[in-house]
Design a protein around this motif. Sequence first.
Motif, PDB file in Angstrom:
ATOM      1  N   GLY A 117      36.875  39.340  50.490  1.00  7.54           N
ATOM      2  CA  GLY A 117      35.925  39.438  51.596  1.00  7.54           C
ATOM      3  C   GLY A 117      34.707  38.609  51.268  1.00  7.54           C
ATOM      4  O   GLY A 117      34.655  37.908  50.252  1.00  7.54           O
ATOM      5  N   THR A 118      33.684  38.675  52.120  1.00 10.50           N
ATOM      6  CA  THR A 118      32.428  37.969  51.860  1.00 10.50           C
ATOM      7  C   THR A 118      31.303  38.937  51.518  1.00 10.50           C
ATOM      8  O   THR A 118      30.257  38.512  51.027  1.00 10.50           O
ATOM      9  CB  THR A 118      31.990  37.148  53.083  1.00 10.50           C
ATOM     10  N   ARG A 119      31.503  40.207  51.785  1.00 12.16           N
ATOM     11  CA  ARG A 119      30.481  41.212  51.500  1.00 12.16           C
ATOM     12  C   ARG A 119      30.841  41.904  50.187  1.00 12.16           C
ATOM     13  O   ARG A 119      31.952  42.423  50.035  1.00 12.16           O
ATOM     14  CB  ARG A 119      30.392  42.211  52.644  1.00 12.16           C
ATOM     15  N   GLU A 120      29.896  41.913  49.291  1.00 13.07           N
ATOM     16  CA  GLU A 120      30.200  42.345  47.925  1.00 13.07           C
ATOM     17  C   GLU A 120      30.735  43.769  47.854  1.00 13.07           C
ATOM     18  O   GLU A 120      31.674  44.045  47.113  1.00 13.07           O
ATOM     19  CB  GLU A 120      28.947  42.213  47.051  1.00 13.07           C
ATOM     20  N   ASN A 121      30.181  44.672  48.649  1.00 13.82           N
ATOM     21  CA  ASN A 121      30.634  46.062  48.553  1.00 13.82           C
ATOM     22  C   ASN A 121      32.087  46.207  48.977  1.00 13.82           C
ATOM     23  O   ASN A 121      32.884  46.880  48.303  1.00 13.82           O
ATOM     24  CB  ASN A 121      29.728  46.975  49.385  1.00 13.82           C
ATOM     25  N   THR A 122      32.480  45.548  50.092  1.00 18.35           N
ATOM     26  CA  THR A 122      33.868  45.626  50.552  1.00 18.35           C
ATOM     27  C   THR A 122      34.808  44.946  49.573  1.00 18.35           C
ATOM     28  O   THR A 122      35.868  45.482  49.228  1.00 18.35           O
ATOM     29  CB  THR A 122      34.018  44.968  51.940  1.00 18.35           C
ATOM     30  N   ALA A 123      34.420  43.751  49.112  1.00 14.70           N
ATOM     31  CA  ALA A 123      35.265  42.998  48.196  1.00 14.70           C
ATOM     32  C   ALA A 123      35.505  43.762  46.908  1.00 14.70           C
ATOM     33  O   ALA A 123      36.638  43.826  46.401  1.00 14.70           O
ATOM     34  CB  ALA A 123      34.638  41.643  47.899  1.00 14.70           C
ATOM     35  N   ASN A 124      34.457  44.342  46.368  1.00 15.93           N
ATOM     36  CA  ASN A 124      34.608  45.078  45.119  1.00 15.93           C
ATOM     37  C   ASN A 124      35.415  46.355  45.308  1.00 15.93           C
ATOM     38  O   ASN A 124      36.186  46.760  44.429  1.00 15.93           O
ATOM     39  CB  ASN A 124      33.235  45.403  44.534  1.00 15.93           C
ATOM     40  N   GLU A 125      35.248  46.985  46.461  1.00 15.66           N
ATOM     41  CA  GLU A 125      36.016  48.203  46.736  1.00 15.66           C
ATOM     42  C   GLU A 125      37.511  47.895  46.795  1.00 15.66           C
ATOM     43  O   GLU A 125      38.328  48.606  46.200  1.00 15.66           O
ATOM     44  CB  GLU A 125      35.569  48.823  48.059  1.00 15.66           C
ATOM     45  N   ILE A 126      37.882  46.822  47.498  1.00 16.39           N
ATOM     46  CA  ILE A 126      39.291  46.485  47.671  1.00 16.39           C
ATOM     47  C   ILE A 126      39.913  46.041  46.350  1.00 16.39           C
ATOM     48  O   ILE A 126      41.062  46.379  46.036  1.00 16.39           O
ATOM     49  CB  ILE A 126      39.455  45.391  48.742  1.00 16.39           C
ATOM     50  N   SER A 127      39.172  45.291  45.544  1.00 10.53           N
ATOM     51  CA  SER A 127      39.722  44.782  44.286  1.00 10.53           C
ATOM     52  C   SER A 127      39.629  45.790  43.155  1.00 10.53           C
ATOM     53  O   SER A 127      40.267  45.617  42.111  1.00 10.53           O
ATOM     54  CB  SER A 127      38.989  43.504  43.866  1.00 10.53           C
ATOM     55  N   GLY A 128      38.827  46.845  43.342  1.00  9.85           N
ATOM     56  CA  GLY A 128      38.666  47.831  42.283  1.00  9.85           C
ATOM     57  C   GLY A 128      37.847  47.312  41.117  1.00  9.85           C
ATOM     58  O   GLY A 128      37.868  47.885  40.025  1.00  9.85           O
ATOM     59  N   THR A 129      37.093  46.224  41.325  1.00 10.94           N
ATOM     60  CA  THR A 129      36.285  45.628  40.260  1.00 10.94           C
ATOM     61  C   THR A 129      34.994  45.075  40.860  1.00 10.94           C
ATOM     62  O   THR A 129      34.881  44.912  42.072  1.00 10.94           O
ATOM     63  CB  THR A 129      37.012  44.447  39.576  1.00 10.94           C
ATOM     64  N   LYS A 130      34.044  44.751  39.989  1.00  9.19           N
ATOM     65  CA  LYS A 130      32.835  44.064  40.417  1.00  9.19           C
ATOM     66  C   LYS A 130      33.016  42.576  40.111  1.00  9.19           C
ATOM     67  O   LYS A 130      32.435  42.044  39.172  1.00  9.19           O
ATOM     68  CB  LYS A 130      31.615  44.635  39.712  1.00  9.19           C
ATOM     69  N   SER A 131      33.828  41.921  40.935  1.00  6.81           N
ATOM     70  CA  SER A 131      34.234  40.545  40.650  1.00  6.81           C
ATOM     71  C   SER A 131      33.692  39.528  41.644  1.00  6.81           C
ATOM     72  O   SER A 131      33.775  38.323  41.404  1.00  6.81           O
ATOM     73  CB  SER A 131      35.762  40.448  40.630  1.00  6.81           C
ATOM     74  N   HIS A 132      33.146  39.975  42.759  1.00  4.52           N
ATOM     75  CA  HIS A 132      32.787  39.057  43.831  1.00  4.52           C
ATOM     76  C   HIS A 132      31.728  38.047  43.393  1.00  4.52           C
ATOM     77  O   HIS A 132      31.843  36.846  43.692  1.00  4.52           O
ATOM     78  CB  HIS A 132      32.290  39.843  45.044  1.00  4.52           C
ATOM     79  N   ALA A 133      30.710  38.496  42.687  1.00  3.89           N
ATOM     80  CA  ALA A 133      29.634  37.588  42.269  1.00  3.89           C
ATOM     81  C   ALA A 133      30.176  36.497  41.352  1.00  3.89           C
ATOM     82  O   ALA A 133      29.744  35.338  41.430  1.00  3.89           O
ATOM     83  CB  ALA A 133      28.530  38.381  41.567  1.00  3.89           C
ATOM     84  N   HIS A 134      31.117  36.850  40.499  1.00  8.62           N
ATOM     85  CA  HIS A 134      31.693  35.845  39.600  1.00  8.62           C
ATOM     86  C   HIS A 134      32.491  34.808  40.388  1.00  8.62           C
ATOM     87  O   HIS A 134      32.458  33.613  40.068  1.00  8.62           O
ATOM     88  CB  HIS A 134      32.582  36.501  38.555  1.00  8.62           C
ATOM     89  N   LYS A 135      33.220  35.224  41.409  1.00 12.48           N
ATOM     90  CA  LYS A 135      33.973  34.280  42.236  1.00 12.48           C
ATOM     91  C   LYS A 135      33.038  33.243  42.858  1.00 12.48           C
ATOM     92  O   LYS A 135      33.376  32.055  42.961  1.00 12.48           O
ATOM     93  CB  LYS A 135      34.730  35.034  43.341  1.00 12.48           C
ATOM     94  N   LEU A 136      31.861  33.687  43.269  1.00 10.37           N
ATOM     95  CA  LEU A 136      30.887  32.752  43.845  1.00 10.37           C
ATOM     96  C   LEU A 136      30.426  31.736  42.801  1.00 10.37           C
ATOM     97  O   LEU A 136      30.205  30.556  43.116  1.00 10.37           O
ATOM     98  CB  LEU A 136      29.689  33.517  44.415  1.00 10.37           C
ATOM     99  N   ARG A 137      30.294  32.172  41.555  1.00  7.90           N
ATOM    100  CA  ARG A 137      29.928  31.240  40.487  1.00  7.90           C
ATOM    101  C   ARG A 137      31.034  30.205  40.274  1.00  7.90           C
ATOM    102  O   ARG A 137      30.763  29.016  40.076  1.00  7.90           O
ATOM    103  CB  ARG A 137      29.639  31.995  39.197  1.00  7.90           C
ATOM    104  N   VAL A 138      32.283  30.660  40.319  1.00 11.24           N
ATOM    105  CA  VAL A 138      33.408  29.740  40.151  1.00 11.24           C
ATOM    106  C   VAL A 138      33.382  28.672  41.235  1.00 11.24           C
ATOM    107  O   VAL A 138      33.641  27.492  40.973  1.00 11.24           O
ATOM    108  CB  VAL A 138      34.743  30.512  40.166  1.00 11.24           C
ATOM    109  N   LEU A 139      33.056  29.053  42.459  1.00 12.99           N
ATOM    110  CA  LEU A 139      32.966  28.081  43.552  1.00 12.99           C
ATOM    111  C   LEU A 139      31.979  26.969  43.230  1.00 12.99           C
ATOM    112  O   LEU A 139      32.227  25.792  43.522  1.00 12.99           O
ATOM    113  CB  LEU A 139      32.534  28.775  44.847  1.00 12.99           C
ATOM    114  N   GLU A 140      30.856  27.334  42.641  1.00 10.97           N
ATOM    115  CA  GLU A 140      29.856  26.333  42.281  1.00 10.97           C
ATOM    116  C   GLU A 140      30.368  25.417  41.176  1.00 10.97           C
ATOM    117  O   GLU A 140      30.142  24.200  41.202  1.00 10.97           O
ATOM    118  CB  GLU A 140      28.549  27.018  41.855  1.00 10.97           C
TER     119      GLU A 140
END
Length: 368
Positions: A117-140
Motif C-alpha cells: 500500500g502507500t499508507r504506512e499503517n495499512t502496509a505494515n498491518e498487511i505485511s505483519g512488519t514495519k517495512s514500508h519506510a525501508h521500501k521507500l528508501r530502496v526506491l531512492e
Amino acid sequence: MTFTLPNPLALIAELTHRCPLHCVYCSNPLEMQSRANELPTEVWSRVFKEAAEAGVLQADFTGGEPLARTDIVDLIRAARAAGLYVNLITSGLPMDEAKLAALVEAGLDHIQLSFQGTRENTANEISGTKSHAHKLRVLEWVKRHRIALTLNFVIHRRNIDQLEEMVGLAESSSATRIEFANVQYYGWAFANRENLLPTRQQVNDSVEVIKREQERLQGKIRIEFVVPDYYAKYPKPCMGGWGRKLLLITPSGDALPCHAAQVIPGLLFENVKDRSLREIWEHSAAFQKFRGEDWMQEPCRTCDRREQDFGGCRCQALLLAGDASATDPVCSLSPLRPKIDVILNEMSTAPPGQVVLKSAWLYRPNPL
C-alpha cells in the motif's frame, strides 16, 4: 487435436521460502521448505544453463524473499552468464545500498519491488512488519542505477482506495511499469478471502481509475491491472496455459507448471537434481497432465475460447469445484459459476472495515 509443444519462455526460480514479511495473502505452500533443503549455488547455475539451452529467455528470481539467499549475487551472475534476462521480485528486505550496487554489477536487469500500500499503517498491518519506510528508501537507491523498475501493488479491499496514491508513488520513482495485481485466492488468501475480496463497486471504481491513469501516463509509465478472478467474465489463461510458457523450480528443485500445482493430488513432480530441465519440460507426466485439450470437460472442450484461456486455472478449479479438470468456476460459462455469484453477493453486503486477518505464519488452512 494434436498439441505442438513450444519452448518454455521464462523460468521462475523460487530460490527460498524464507521471508521477513508475513503477508496475509501469501501464496507460499502449506509446507514451506527449510533452508537445509534449498538447492546450492552450483545446481542453480546448471539449471540456468539448461534453461537457456531449452529456449528460456528470462529468469524471475522470487521466493519467499530471494534476498534471503546469501549467494544471491552469485546466482544473478550465473543467470546472466547463461544469457538470461534476470528479474528480481523482492520486498526490498534485506537490502542496503552496497547490496543493490553488487546486484547491478553482477548483471541484474530488472527489479520488481512489491508494496502492500502507500499508507504506512495499512502496509505494515498487511505485511505483519514495519517495512514500508525501508521500501521507500530502496526506491531512492534504485534511482542511482541504470536498471529497469516495476512497482507491484497487491490490491484487496483494504487498500483498493489507494490506487491514485500508488500511481503518484510510481511517478516520484524511476519506475516505468506499475502492476496492480488484485489478490488471487489461493493459499493464505483463500483462508482470508472474506476479508480481502473487494466489493463489486470497489472493483468498478478501480477500473475507472486505472483507465484514466493509463491514458494520462501513456508513453511514460505502463500500467497493468489484474482484475480479481471472481469478478471476471472469463478466466485468465493461468501461467499462459499449463506447461505452455513457464516453469517454476521450488527451493528444493521440484519442477512445477505453476506456483500452486502441488495442491493437486496425484501429481508427481520431478526434480532438477535427477533430470534435466528439457527432459522434465518435454516428458514429465505432471507437465503433460493439462496440456492440449484432451483433458478438458464441457463446456471447455467445445468452447471457442479454449485456445485463449485453456479452461482457466486448474488449482482454482480444484479449490472451488473439487476437480482440477473442471472448467474454472469463475468462468461465466461454467455450470458452477453460481457458487462464485453467491460469494460475490456476500462480499457486496460486507463492510470493508477493520477485521482480524489470519496470519500466513500462524494459520494452516485446508485448501479444500
